[in-house]
Design a protein around this motif. Structure first.
Motif, PDB file in Angstrom:
ATOM      1  N   VAL A 135      -2.166 -30.439 -88.946  1.00 56.61           N
ATOM      2  CA  VAL A 135      -2.989 -31.090 -87.923  1.00 56.61           C
ATOM      3  C   VAL A 135      -4.167 -31.782 -88.612  1.00 56.61           C
ATOM      4  O   VAL A 135      -4.856 -31.182 -89.436  1.00 56.61           O
ATOM      5  CB  VAL A 135      -3.493 -30.062 -86.879  1.00 56.61           C
ATOM      6  N   LYS A 136      -4.365 -33.061 -88.276  1.00 57.93           N
ATOM      7  CA  LYS A 136      -5.436 -33.843 -88.907  1.00 57.93           C
ATOM      8  C   LYS A 136      -6.404 -34.359 -87.860  1.00 57.93           C
ATOM      9  O   LYS A 136      -5.997 -34.675 -86.738  1.00 57.93           O
ATOM     10  CB  LYS A 136      -4.840 -35.044 -89.656  1.00 57.93           C
ATOM     11  N   PHE A 142      -7.947 -43.745 -88.373  1.00 56.72           N
ATOM     12  CA  PHE A 142      -7.869 -43.339 -89.783  1.00 56.72           C
ATOM     13  C   PHE A 142      -8.050 -41.822 -89.907  1.00 56.72           C
ATOM     14  O   PHE A 142      -8.841 -41.221 -89.172  1.00 56.72           O
ATOM     15  CB  PHE A 142      -8.943 -44.047 -90.630  1.00 56.72           C
ATOM     16  N   VAL A 143      -7.320 -41.240 -90.869  1.00 58.15           N
ATOM     17  CA  VAL A 143      -7.421 -39.794 -91.082  1.00 58.15           C
ATOM     18  C   VAL A 143      -8.792 -39.449 -91.641  1.00 58.15           C
ATOM     19  O   VAL A 143      -9.255 -40.064 -92.610  1.00 58.15           O
ATOM     20  CB  VAL A 143      -6.313 -39.315 -92.046  1.00 58.15           C
ATOM     21  N   LYS A 144      -9.442 -38.474 -91.015  1.00 55.19           N
ATOM     22  CA  LYS A 144     -10.738 -38.019 -91.522  1.00 55.19           C
ATOM     23  C   LYS A 144     -10.546 -36.774 -92.376  1.00 55.19           C
ATOM     24  O   LYS A 144     -11.044 -36.694 -93.494  1.00 55.19           O
ATOM     25  CB  LYS A 144     -11.652 -37.716 -90.342  1.00 55.19           C
TER      26      LYS A 144
END
Ligand SMILES: C[C@](O)(CO)[C@H](O)COP(=O)(O)O
Length: 215
Positions: A135-136, A142-144
């Motif tokens: 889980v992102k 955008f991926v943090k």
């Protein structure tokens, strides 16, 4: 241990792309998604009342469906999940309450029994399954960051509480105008009560997308 169950059935379920409420979708044996939960709790002698929270325009239909079941009571849902639960809670007469999604038809008695057993030692518990996906956190596409999967569990229902505790937490959330996505979250926010995790089954899905509908 006696308890009441509130089953939430007022959702539109638009993500299933049906032109009717997904809880009325039928399995091949003719029972509906909602029937599965109603029948399960109806067969449990410890369950003293089944409170169905339904949409206003479906009230009459649901009343007719379950008119032969003495345990069934019906109330109208609110604008949000939280409001619907609080409407259901007004009718609860038992010391303990289970909150269950009407769209989770695969719950079984083994899980209900584990929850009842846990409620004899804790005032709050819920079914959960360990997360199988990474889980992102995403911001603006955008991926943090990625979260530590070993700490992550998916919350299911039933979520079970001492009735007075859940009522107090709902009242406080109403005063603060805060919306939670499940009832355990209200207990996290407004109480120091330990919430015991009962490991559930991945098959206890919430019917959400067209592919989740029974074949
Ligand atoms: C309560 C719940 O099932 C826990 O995962 C979930 O939050 C319900 O979400 P919904 O959007 O009200 O269906």
């Amino acid at each position: 241990m006696n308890y009441s169950v509130c089953i939430l059935a007022a959702g539109k379920g638009s993500r299933t792309q049906l032109d009717f409420n997904k809880v009325f979708f039928k399995f091949s044996d003719g029972t509906s998604v909602l029937d599965r939960s109603v029948n399960l709790f109806n067969e449990d002698p410890d369950c003293k009342e089944i409170i169905l929270v339904v949409a206003k325009h479906e009230q009459e239909y649901v009343e007719k469906l379950y008119q032969n079941l003495d345990k069934v009571k019906i109330t109208i849902g609110g604008k949000t999940r939280q409001e619907s639960v609080s409407h259901g809670l007004r009718l609860v007469c038992s010391e303990h309450v289970f909150i269950h999604d009407g769209a989770r038809p695969y719950l079984n008695m083994e899980e209900v029994n584990k929850l009842k057993q846990t409620l004899s030692d804790y005032d709050a518990c819920l079914l959960m399954v360990p997360s199988v996906d990474t889980v992102k956190i995403v911001e603006n596409g955008f991926v943090k960051e990625s979260l530590d999967r070993s700490l992550l569990y998916n919350a299911q229902t039933p979520q079970c509480f001492k009735t007075s505790l859940l009522k107090e937490c709902h009242q406080k959330a109403l005063e603060d105008q805060r919306e939670a996505t499940d009832d355990a979250q209200l207990v996290e926010w407004y109480s120091n009560t330990l919430i015991k995790v009962v490991t559930g089954n991945a098959s206890n899905i919430k019917i959400t997308n067209p592919g989740d509908l029974p074949k």
